[in-house]
Scaffold this active site. Structure first.
Site, PDB file in Angstrom:
ATOM      1  N   ILE A  12       0.840  -1.199   0.000  1.00  0.00           N
ATOM      2  CA  ILE A  12       0.000   0.000   0.000  1.00  0.00           C
ATOM      3  C   ILE A  12       0.880   1.257   0.000  1.00  0.00           C
ATOM      4  O   ILE A  12       0.627   2.209  -0.755  1.00  0.00           O
ATOM      5  CB  ILE A  12      -0.952  -0.006   1.226  1.00  0.00           C
ATOM      6  CG1 ILE A  12      -1.867  -1.245   1.184  1.00  0.00           C
ATOM      7  CG2 ILE A  12      -1.772   1.278   1.298  1.00  0.00           C
ATOM      8  CD1 ILE A  12      -2.809  -1.341   0.013  1.00  0.00           C
ATOM      9  N   GLY A 110      -6.269  -2.313   8.115  1.00  0.00           N
ATOM     10  CA  GLY A 110      -5.870  -3.421   8.976  1.00  0.00           C
ATOM     11  C   GLY A 110      -5.919  -3.057  10.448  1.00  0.00           C
ATOM     12  O   GLY A 110      -5.880  -3.936  11.317  1.00  0.00           O
ATOM     13  N   SER A 139     -10.658  -0.862   4.888  1.00  0.00           N
ATOM     14  CA  SER A 139      -9.963  -1.931   4.141  1.00  0.00           C
ATOM     15  C   SER A 139     -10.407  -1.984   2.682  1.00  0.00           C
ATOM     16  O   SER A 139     -11.400  -1.355   2.285  1.00  0.00           O
ATOM     17  CB  SER A 139     -10.270  -3.273   4.807  1.00  0.00           C
ATOM     18  OG  SER A 139     -11.600  -3.650   4.476  1.00  0.00           O
ATOM     19  N   CYS A 140      -9.699  -2.790   1.917  1.00  0.00           N
ATOM     20  CA  CYS A 140     -10.039  -2.966   0.497  1.00  0.00           C
ATOM     21  C   CYS A 140     -11.470  -3.478   0.332  1.00  0.00           C
ATOM     22  O   CYS A 140     -12.227  -2.971  -0.504  1.00  0.00           O
ATOM     23  CB  CYS A 140      -9.050  -3.928  -0.156  1.00  0.00           C
ATOM     24  SG  CYS A 140      -8.692  -5.393   0.839  1.00  0.00           S
ATOM     25  N   ARG A 168      -8.932 -13.241  -1.770  1.00  0.00           N
ATOM     26  CA  ARG A 168      -7.648 -13.816  -2.198  1.00  0.00           C
ATOM     27  C   ARG A 168      -6.859 -14.219  -0.946  1.00  0.00           C
ATOM     28  O   ARG A 168      -6.920 -13.541   0.085  1.00  0.00           O
ATOM     29  CB  ARG A 168      -6.866 -12.813  -3.068  1.00  0.00           C
ATOM     30  CG  ARG A 168      -6.561 -11.434  -2.404  1.00  0.00           C
ATOM     31  CD  ARG A 168      -5.322 -11.516  -1.534  1.00  0.00           C
ATOM     32  NE  ARG A 168      -4.948 -10.262  -0.916  1.00  0.00           N
ATOM     33  CZ  ARG A 168      -5.088  -9.995   0.381  1.00  0.00           C
ATOM     34  NH1 ARG A 168      -5.694 -10.844   1.187  1.00  0.00           N
ATOM     35  NH2 ARG A 168      -4.637  -8.850   0.876  1.00  0.00           N
ATOM     36  N   HIS A 194     -16.638  -8.262   8.516  1.00  0.00           N
ATOM     37  CA  HIS A 194     -16.634  -7.238   7.458  1.00  0.00           C
ATOM     38  C   HIS A 194     -17.873  -6.340   7.535  1.00  0.00           C
ATOM     39  O   HIS A 194     -17.784  -5.145   7.265  1.00  0.00           O
ATOM     40  CB  HIS A 194     -16.552  -7.907   6.076  1.00  0.00           C
ATOM     41  CG  HIS A 194     -15.332  -8.773   5.937  1.00  0.00           C
ATOM     42  ND1 HIS A 194     -15.363 -10.139   6.193  1.00  0.00           N
ATOM     43  CD2 HIS A 194     -14.064  -8.470   5.617  1.00  0.00           C
ATOM     44  CE1 HIS A 194     -14.148 -10.631   5.999  1.00  0.00           C
ATOM     45  NE2 HIS A 194     -13.341  -9.649   5.655  1.00  0.00           N
ATOM     46  N   HIS A 220     -10.149  -9.908  -4.931  1.00  0.00           N
ATOM     47  CA  HIS A 220     -11.287 -10.486  -4.204  1.00  0.00           C
ATOM     48  C   HIS A 220     -12.489 -10.469  -5.153  1.00  0.00           C
ATOM     49  O   HIS A 220     -12.565  -9.605  -6.028  1.00  0.00           O
ATOM     50  CB  HIS A 220     -11.707  -9.632  -3.006  1.00  0.00           C
ATOM     51  CG  HIS A 220     -10.640  -9.337  -2.002  1.00  0.00           C
ATOM     52  ND1 HIS A 220      -9.979 -10.307  -1.289  1.00  0.00           N
ATOM     53  CD2 HIS A 220     -10.155  -8.153  -1.548  1.00  0.00           C
ATOM     54  CE1 HIS A 220      -9.130  -9.735  -0.433  1.00  0.00           C
ATOM     55  NE2 HIS A 220      -9.214  -8.427  -0.586  1.00  0.00           N
ATOM     56  N   GLN A 301      -7.386  -5.718  -4.357  1.00  0.00           N
ATOM     57  CA  GLN A 301      -7.078  -5.398  -2.959  1.00  0.00           C
ATOM     58  C   GLN A 301      -5.874  -4.485  -2.798  1.00  0.00           C
ATOM     59  O   GLN A 301      -5.802  -3.709  -1.847  1.00  0.00           O
ATOM     60  CB  GLN A 301      -6.863  -6.702  -2.174  1.00  0.00           C
ATOM     61  CG  GLN A 301      -5.535  -7.432  -2.422  1.00  0.00           C
ATOM     62  CD  GLN A 301      -5.529  -8.263  -3.706  1.00  0.00           C
ATOM     63  OE1 GLN A 301      -6.538  -8.378  -4.371  1.00  0.00           O
ATOM     64  NE2 GLN A 301      -4.386  -8.847  -4.037  1.00  0.00           N
TER      65      GLN A 301
HETATM   66  P1  NAD Z   1       3.007  -4.849   3.517  1.00  0.00           P
HETATM   67  O1  NAD Z   1       3.519  -5.898   4.413  1.00  0.00           O
HETATM   68  O2  NAD Z   1       3.028  -5.079   2.046  1.00  0.00           O
HETATM   69  O3  NAD Z   1       3.794  -3.489   3.774  1.00  0.00           O
HETATM   70  C1  NAD Z   1       4.057  -3.014   5.062  1.00  0.00           C
HETATM   71  C2  NAD Z   1       5.424  -2.383   5.068  1.00  0.00           C
HETATM   72  O4  NAD Z   1       5.683  -1.825   6.350  1.00  0.00           O
HETATM   73  C3  NAD Z   1       6.543  -3.390   4.790  1.00  0.00           C
HETATM   74  O5  NAD Z   1       7.459  -2.802   3.887  1.00  0.00           O
HETATM   75  C4  NAD Z   1       7.177  -3.594   6.180  1.00  0.00           C
HETATM   76  O6  NAD Z   1       8.548  -3.921   6.088  1.00  0.00           O
HETATM   77  C5  NAD Z   1       6.973  -2.223   6.777  1.00  0.00           C
HETATM   78  N1  NAD Z   1       7.049  -2.182   8.237  1.00  0.00           N
HETATM   79  C6  NAD Z   1       6.916  -3.182   9.131  1.00  0.00           C
HETATM   80  N2  NAD Z   1       7.059  -2.695  10.393  1.00  0.00           N
HETATM   81  C7  NAD Z   1       7.277  -1.366  10.280  1.00  0.00           C
HETATM   82  C8  NAD Z   1       7.516  -0.323  11.202  1.00  0.00           C
HETATM   83  N3  NAD Z   1       7.529  -0.548  12.517  1.00  0.00           N
HETATM   84  N4  NAD Z   1       7.698   0.931  10.726  1.00  0.00           N
HETATM   85  C9  NAD Z   1       7.680   1.194   9.402  1.00  0.00           C
HETATM   86  N5  NAD Z   1       7.476   0.225   8.471  1.00  0.00           N
HETATM   87  C10 NAD Z   1       7.264  -1.033   8.910  1.00  0.00           C
HETATM   88  O7  NAD Z   1       1.540  -4.515   4.033  1.00  0.00           O
HETATM   89  P2  NAD Z   1       0.381  -3.838   3.189  1.00  0.00           P
HETATM   90  O8  NAD Z   1      -0.332  -4.894   2.439  1.00  0.00           O
HETATM   91  O9  NAD Z   1       0.898  -2.663   2.458  1.00  0.00           O
HETATM   92  O10 NAD Z   1      -0.602  -3.396   4.360  1.00  0.00           O
HETATM   93  C11 NAD Z   1      -0.454  -2.181   5.059  1.00  0.00           C
HETATM   94  C12 NAD Z   1      -1.772  -1.811   5.670  1.00  0.00           C
HETATM   95  O11 NAD Z   1      -2.728  -1.628   4.619  1.00  0.00           O
HETATM   96  C13 NAD Z   1      -2.381  -2.850   6.623  1.00  0.00           C
HETATM   97  O12 NAD Z   1      -3.133  -2.178   7.604  1.00  0.00           O
HETATM   98  C14 NAD Z   1      -3.308  -3.612   5.702  1.00  0.00           C
HETATM   99  O13 NAD Z   1      -4.355  -4.271   6.397  1.00  0.00           O
HETATM  100  C15 NAD Z   1      -3.833  -2.489   4.849  1.00  0.00           C
HETATM  101  N6  NAD Z   1      -4.371  -2.907   3.558  1.00  0.00           N
HETATM  102  C16 NAD Z   1      -3.729  -3.866   2.821  1.00  0.00           C
HETATM  103  C17 NAD Z   1      -4.284  -4.254   1.615  1.00  0.00           C
HETATM  104  C18 NAD Z   1      -3.658  -5.324   0.788  1.00  0.00           C
HETATM  105  O14 NAD Z   1      -4.353  -6.066   0.143  1.00  0.00           O
HETATM  106  N7  NAD Z   1      -2.360  -5.464   0.727  1.00  0.00           N
HETATM  107  C19 NAD Z   1      -5.452  -3.655   1.147  1.00  0.00           C
HETATM  108  C20 NAD Z   1      -6.034  -2.633   1.891  1.00  0.00           C
HETATM  109  C21 NAD Z   1      -5.492  -2.279   3.117  1.00  0.00           C
END
Ligand code: NAD
Length: 355
Positions: A12, A110, A139-140, A168, A194, A220, A301
């Site tokens: 994201i 999340g 969320s997505c 997914r 949800h 999804h 997503q």
């Molecule tokens: P991700 O794991 O792809 O990315 C998270 C990043 O944060 C990684 O690069 C990780 O190394 C880094 N990280 C970990 N600890 C950290 C810290 N203490 N400080 C700074 N960076 C740190 O996760 P994502 O999929 O991008 O998800 C991020 C948020 O977005 C979550 O809340 C998730 O639920 C939400 N989200 C994800 C999706 C999806 O499908 N991927 C969709 C919508 C919302």
């Protein structure tokens, strides 16, 4: 110009950074990462100043040839707003850091709803984020549901939503996630969490959701049944949804029979990372029986929440009204496929022509 920092540069975060940078009224002043992986090198290539999210790991960046602009608390102090894109649960822990520096922040879906003053979806409750210091972009799945419920609610009134979410198992890079060869009721308890999350956007909505997880990474798919307050026709609903820029009503005849073809369409149209920011509703699936509406929609997503993060920034700082912000975001990103079977939006074409 709003100065934006991104904390957590993964799936994201990297998309939010590029989307912010594409806007005329905000800029990225830095991104914070925990490790100098390939995404860190991409960020450097894109010109984003790099901050160490974990100070003890700073030497790893130097070893990888990445020059740091500083540590994460310096980024937080410098920024007008932080978009926290760290994994679920870390955002809530980071809130204290943002509070210490009096820096407003946007969290992702999340996190639990109570991480922020308001849960946000641009189409549904833009004004609720006005002047808020802490906002959570839902969320997505909740974004996908909210975007479709909002116009239905406004046009016909909604008595009850029932949605089955076929989710997914993981994102393409999440090779530790599953299932590999299974179909999981997930969560197994029904109704799922949800529905209550959608109620953070529509507090009075009647909604029940069920979730499953399948061995897929692309998107999804939601199977939706909405009982409306008025009798409707499928044609009328379709016209309504076609009028929404963040909904792509997939036309018959294009051979788009699933998420795989949708992703192909996005890649062929040279969208960044093959992203599909829009809800993809199969036109053929829109069916009506009295007041009951049925349809299938696919949700990418990794990207549907990206325009929402941009709009959340404008809402918090009262930069623009809802319509102006959403239109500006969409134009700068190229959101909106309707009317162009090749997948290039009219806006995106206009932007390319301007360059
Ligand atoms: P991700 O794991 O792809 O990315 C998270 C990043 O944060 C990684 O690069 C990780 O190394 C880094 N990280 C970990 N600890 C950290 C810290 N203490 N400080 C700074 N960076 C740190 O996760 P994502 O999929 O991008 O998800 C991020 C948020 O977005 C979550 O809340 C998730 O639920 C939400 N989200 C994800 C999706 C999806 O499908 N991927 C969709 C919508 C919302």
């Amino acid at each position: 110009m709003i100065r934006v920092g991104v904390n957590g540069y993964g799936t994201i975060g990297k998309r939010v950074a590029d989307a912010v940078e594409a806007q005329p009224d905000m800029e990225i002043i830095g991104v914070a990462k925990t490790q100098p992986n390939f995404e860190a090198h991409t960020a450097v290539k894109r010109g984003y100043p790099m901050y160490a999210a974990i100070p003890e790991r700073a030497p790893l960046f130097a070893e990888a040839g990445i020059e740091l602009a500083g540590e994460v608390d310096e980024l937080v102090a410098e920024a007008d707003v932080i978009v926290d894109c760290t994994p679920s649960g870390i955002g809530a822990k980071n809130r204290e850091l943002y509070e210490t520096h009096h820096t407003p922040a946007i969290f992702q879906g999340g996190e639990d709803a109570d991480v922020a003053d308001v849960s946000f979806n641009a189409r549904s409750n833009y004004a609720a984020a006005r002047d808020a210091d802490y906002v959570r972009v839902v969320s997505c799945n909740t974004t996908g549901l909210s975007r479709i419920i909002a116009p239905l609610e406004e046009e016909y009134g909604v008595e009850k939503v029932r949605a089955t979410l076929v989710r997914r198992g993981g994102d393409p890079g999440q090779n530790s996630r599953g299932p590999i060869n299974d179909i999981l009721p997930n969560p197994i308890k029904v109704p799922s969490h949800h529905g209550p999350d959608v109620k953070t956007i529509f507090p009075d909505l009647e909604i029940d959701t069920l979730g499953l997880k399948v061995p897929a990474t692309l998107m999804h798919v939601h199977a939706l049944n909405v009982t409306l307050e008025d009798d409707v026709t499928g044609a009328h609903v379709r016209q309504l949804l076609e009028g929404e820029d963040r909904i792509y009503v997939v036309p018959e005849g294009l051979g788009i029979d699933g998420a795989g073809k949708l992703k192909d369409l996005a890649l062929d149209a040279e969208r960044p990372r093959g992203d599909l920011w829009e809800n993809c509703v199969w036109g053929e699936s829109i069916g009506v029986n009295g007041r009951d509406l049925y349809l299938f929609q696919a949700i990418h997503q990794e990207s549907d929440v990206i325009p929402e993060n941009v709009d959340a920034i404008r809402a918090m700082f009262e930069l623009e009204d809802q319509k102006t912000s959403m239109e500006l975001t969409d134009r700068k990103l190229g959101v909106g496929i309707s009317g162009d079977p090749s997948g290039f939006s009219e806006q995106a074409r206009a932007e390319f022509a301007d360059d």
